[in-house]
Design an enzyme around this catalytic site. Sequence first.
Site, PDB file in Angstrom:
ATOM      1  N   GLU A 162     117.825  26.983  38.926  1.00 24.11           N
ATOM      2  CA  GLU A 162     118.731  27.372  37.842  1.00 24.11           C
ATOM      3  C   GLU A 162     120.017  26.558  37.939  1.00 24.11           C
ATOM      4  OE1 GLU A 162     117.848  31.563  36.279  1.00 24.11           O
ATOM      5  OE2 GLU A 162     119.122  31.838  38.019  1.00 24.11           O
ATOM      6  N   GLY A 208     117.523  35.157  31.505  1.00 24.90           N
ATOM      7  CA  GLY A 208     118.586  36.151  31.412  1.00 24.90           C
ATOM      8  C   GLY A 208     118.683  36.709  29.998  1.00 24.90           C
ATOM      9  N   GLY A 209     119.616  36.185  29.208  1.00 27.04           N
ATOM     10  CA  GLY A 209     119.938  36.725  27.890  1.00 27.04           C
ATOM     11  C   GLY A 209     118.735  37.004  27.000  1.00 27.04           C
ATOM     12  N   GLU A 266     124.966  33.700  40.644  1.00 36.74           N
ATOM     13  CA  GLU A 266     126.070  34.669  40.479  1.00 36.74           C
ATOM     14  C   GLU A 266     126.371  35.373  41.800  1.00 36.74           C
ATOM     15  OE1 GLU A 266     124.295  36.605  37.111  1.00 36.74           O
ATOM     16  OE2 GLU A 266     124.618  34.760  35.963  1.00 36.74           O
ATOM     17  N   GLY A 315     123.523  31.014  30.764  1.00 33.52           N
ATOM     18  CA  GLY A 315     124.329  31.761  29.796  1.00 33.52           C
ATOM     19  C   GLY A 315     125.185  30.887  28.905  1.00 33.52           C
ATOM     20  N   SER A 327     119.334  29.421  30.067  1.00 37.81           N
ATOM     21  CA  SER A 327     119.228  29.374  28.602  1.00 37.81           C
ATOM     22  C   SER A 327     117.805  29.130  28.109  1.00 37.81           C
ATOM     23  CB  SER A 327     120.206  28.344  28.024  1.00 37.81           C
ATOM     24  OG  SER A 327     121.539  28.716  28.342  1.00 37.81           O
ATOM     25  N   ASN A 352     115.426  38.618  34.000  1.00 37.04           N
ATOM     26  CA  ASN A 352     116.531  39.043  34.865  1.00 37.04           C
ATOM     27  C   ASN A 352     117.562  39.713  33.960  1.00 37.04           C
ATOM     28  OD1 ASN A 352     118.634  39.424  36.594  1.00 37.04           O
ATOM     29  ND2 ASN A 352     119.066  37.249  36.939  1.00 37.04           N
ATOM     30  N   TRP A 353     117.551  41.021  33.987  1.00 29.65           N
ATOM     31  CA  TRP A 353     118.441  41.768  33.078  1.00 29.65           C
ATOM     32  C   TRP A 353     119.893  41.746  33.555  1.00 29.65           C
ATOM     33  CZ3 TRP A 353     115.341  46.933  31.884  1.00 29.65           C
ATOM     34  CH2 TRP A 353     114.287  46.633  31.021  1.00 29.65           C
TER      35      TRP A 353
HETATM   36  P1  13P Z   1     120.378  32.902  30.832  1.00 30.23           P
HETATM   37  O1  13P Z   1     118.919  32.885  30.451  1.00 30.23           O
HETATM   38  O2  13P Z   1     121.146  33.981  30.135  1.00 30.23           O
HETATM   39  O3  13P Z   1     120.985  31.542  30.733  1.00 30.23           O
HETATM   40  O4  13P Z   1     120.429  33.308  32.392  1.00 30.23           O
HETATM   41  C1  13P Z   1     119.666  32.598  33.293  1.00 30.23           C
HETATM   42  C2  13P Z   1     119.678  33.293  34.591  1.00 30.23           C
HETATM   43  O5  13P Z   1     120.679  33.299  35.298  1.00 30.23           O
HETATM   44  C3  13P Z   1     118.473  34.014  34.988  1.00 30.23           C
HETATM   45  O6  13P Z   1     118.541  34.404  36.319  1.00 30.23           O
END
Ligand code: 13P
Length: 255
Positions: A167, A233-234, A97, A173, A212, A9-10
């Site tokens: 999640e 994400g990251g 989000e 994050g 994470s 997920n960018w």
């Molecule tokens: P991170 O991997 O940056 O914690 O983000 C998770 C996320 O929200 C994926 O949708």
Amino acid sequence: MRRPILTANWKMHKTVAEAEGFVDAFLPRIATVRDVEIVLAVPFTVLDRVGQRLKGSAVQLAAQNVHPEAGGAFTAEIAVGMLADLGCRYAIVGHSERRSLFGEADEFIARKAAALLGGGLLPIVCVGESLGEREAERTFEVVRRQLEASLARVPKERAAEIVIAYEPVWAIGTGRTATPESAQEVHAFIRERLVERFGGAGAQIRLQYGGSVKPENVYALMKQPEIDGALVGGASLDPESFARLVSFEAQGESQ
Ligand code: 13P
């Protein structure tokens, strides 16, 4: 047997040139990965070009959101048919989000999930509790409510095709991953609810953990019986890092 599924997920990252550079670096790195479904959920602005670049590979294209209506006066929104046109297979719906920053409610998310199924795409439906909810020991209650409401319009005969992402908001994050055991505990709870709701099809639904996830912790998470994948994400923004993530078996051997 549920096939592992790892989704990048960018979020709101990458220009066209950066996205194309990612794909060009990523595909050769995963050439030998088998038996894992790999999905890139990219910004709307790069869907077309990333989709072109992925042609001929097994990597699937996904959007990060969608509008439930087929078309009309919904300025700046994107319909399921538009995503299908660009070759999308999945769309994320109900990301925390979207829920917290843009006020999306379960009923709206349920309409999106149904619209995707109706239009030939598959939803990745996100659920998860906030830090305050976890500390108040409301995790199971919150996840149960989100699941029931977000999946209210999923017909039983299509249920096996959807993907659920758990999640926990406090792990997104923050570098603070849920331990494999605590993620497994919530996943097991989600599985029970899905089987209650959909019968045998509920046992086939793939459950991703998100929050994470990194090359260093993916193996331990993926070894949990009810964790079938990851929503990342990251650590999905860098081709080398995401290639290591999707090769999670190899990460386990090296640990
Ligand atoms: P991170 O991997 O940056 O914690 O983000 C998770 C996320 O929200 C994926 O949708």
